[in-house]
Design a protein around this motif. Structure first.
Motif, PDB file in Angstrom:
ATOM      1  N   ARG A  38      36.155   3.011  -9.143  1.00 11.96           N
ATOM      2  CA  ARG A  38      35.921   2.559 -10.523  1.00 11.96           C
ATOM      3  C   ARG A  38      37.157   1.868 -11.077  1.00 11.96           C
ATOM      4  NH1 ARG A  38      31.406   5.609 -12.847  1.00 11.96           N
ATOM      5  NH2 ARG A  38      30.547   6.757 -11.083  1.00 11.96           N
ATOM      6  N   SER A  39      38.338   2.435 -10.827  1.00  9.54           N
ATOM      7  CA  SER A  39      39.572   1.847 -11.354  1.00  9.54           C
ATOM      8  C   SER A  39      39.818   0.454 -10.775  1.00  9.54           C
ATOM      9  CB  SER A  39      40.771   2.731 -11.021  1.00  9.54           C
ATOM     10  OG  SER A  39      40.581   4.017 -11.533  1.00  9.54           O
ATOM     11  N   GLU A  66      37.345  -1.946 -12.329  1.00 12.48           N
ATOM     12  CA  GLU A  66      37.735  -2.271 -13.719  1.00 12.48           C
ATOM     13  C   GLU A  66      38.836  -3.318 -13.759  1.00 12.48           C
ATOM     14  OE1 GLU A  66      38.965   1.167 -16.033  1.00 12.48           O
ATOM     15  OE2 GLU A  66      36.947   2.011 -15.787  1.00 12.48           O
ATOM     16  N   LEU A 114      30.334  -2.874 -12.314  1.00 12.34           N
ATOM     17  CA  LEU A 114      30.494  -1.603 -11.624  1.00 12.34           C
ATOM     18  C   LEU A 114      29.163  -1.098 -11.063  1.00 12.34           C
ATOM     19  CD1 LEU A 114      32.218   0.824 -10.774  1.00 12.34           C
ATOM     20  CD2 LEU A 114      31.758   1.827 -13.030  1.00 12.34           C
TER      21      LEU A 114
END
Ligand code: AMP
Ligand code: ZN
Ligand code: FE
Ligand code: FE
Length: 279
Positions: A103-104, A107, A118
């Motif tokens: 996810r990071s 992002e 995502l």
């Protein structure tokens, strides 16, 4: 007929299902394989069943993410060990950290890559599969940002690139001990590749042997001939098994099943050293 002891399926970042990997191995003329997905045994029951069906040997395995001195080190664990009470929580912790890290990275990338979403990346990770950068790569390919997985790793997903985020993984020596305690055999994966080089200073290697390391993956495409020779000498000196494998990832990498292999006598010894075996 030899064995290929390091392969990936859709249970992690390979592109072929566990059963397809086994069928492809049979077609390639291999006598057996180990399925070694990253940090999970979720593909093993399917692979074992297909092995029994098509008549080739399937050894349970897992490629475990570990850390030594802040560096990523991959450890192959053989035997029926992924459900062991000491190993299972370590693997679950790594998968959890990989999920957050996916996810990071997405992002960060999304700030520069229009259309990167995502939800679309997550949809590329099958249920029960370990997420990895290749899943993000596949979405970048679909968006037309890069032509293939390899190209995505040059900049967008590069470890020294602007979007990279690490994930947490347990110490290599801890995991070697846990694999041994679980009745498995621990083999250092591609120890001569860039990410594995540091661990092999003599002192570290001896420490790992001391806590139960069982082998070194010698024949691997990341190793040139001098590296293979050096690793084989190290294996002999420490009474370690010397294995070979393709690190097959389906269509995700150019590695071909059986491009490097393990001889039958080494496989037999490896299997005999596994107290925990299914199949
Ligand atoms: P991760 O586990 O998320 O850090 O991603 C590393 C995985 O991506 C490894 O299993 C590799 O097989 C794969 N990988 C690394 N470099 C490349 C590359 N240049 N092209 C395709 N796959 C790669
Ligand atoms: Zn992989
Ligand atoms: Fe690896
Ligand atoms: Fe691998």
């Amino acid at each position: 007929m030899p064995y290929d002891l390091h392969t990936h399926s859709t249970a992690s970042d390979g592109t072929t299902s566990p059963a397809e990997v086994v069928r492809a191995a049979a077609l390639a003329g291999l006598r057996g394989i180990a399925l070694t997905d990253h940090d999970t045994g979720s593909g093993l029951s399917e692979a074992l069943a297909e092995g029994a069906r098509v008549g080739i040997e399937v050894l349970s395995g897992v490629e475990i993410s570990t850390t030594t001195n802040g560096r990523s080190v991959h450890l192959l664990g053989y035997g029926d060990i992924t459900g062991h009470e000491l190993l299972a929580p370590l693997l679950a912790g790594t998968v959890d950290s990989r999920e957050h890290r996916l996810r990071s990275i997405v992002e960060r990338l999304a700030q520069d890559v229009p259309g990167l979403d995502l939800a679309n990346v997550l949809a590329r990770v099958p249920a029960g599969a370990t997420p990895g950068r290749p899943h993000i790569a596949d979405e970048l390919v679909a968006l037309g940002v890069v032509p293939d997985r390899d190209a995505a790793f040059v900049h967008h997903l590069a470890e020294d690139g602007p979007y990279y985020v690490r994930y947490r993984a347990p110490r290599t020596d801890t995991v070697v001990g846990v694999v041994a305690a679980a009745g498995g055999v621990a083999v250092l994966a591609h120890p001569g590749s860039r990410s594995g080089a540091d661990v092999l200073d003599d002192e570290e290697l001896e420490r790992l042997v001391g806590v139960g390391l069982g082998g070194l993956e010698v024949e691997h495409r990341d190793h040139d001939q001098p590296t293979r020779d050096r690793l084989r000498r190290l294996a002999q000196r420490h009474d370690l098994l010397a294995t070979g494998a393709s690190d097959f990832h389906g269509a995700g990498k150019s590695n071909r099943l059986g491009e490097n292999t393990t001889p039958a006598e080494v496989f037999t010894e490896l299997r005999a050293r596994c107290r925990a075996v299914t199949g």
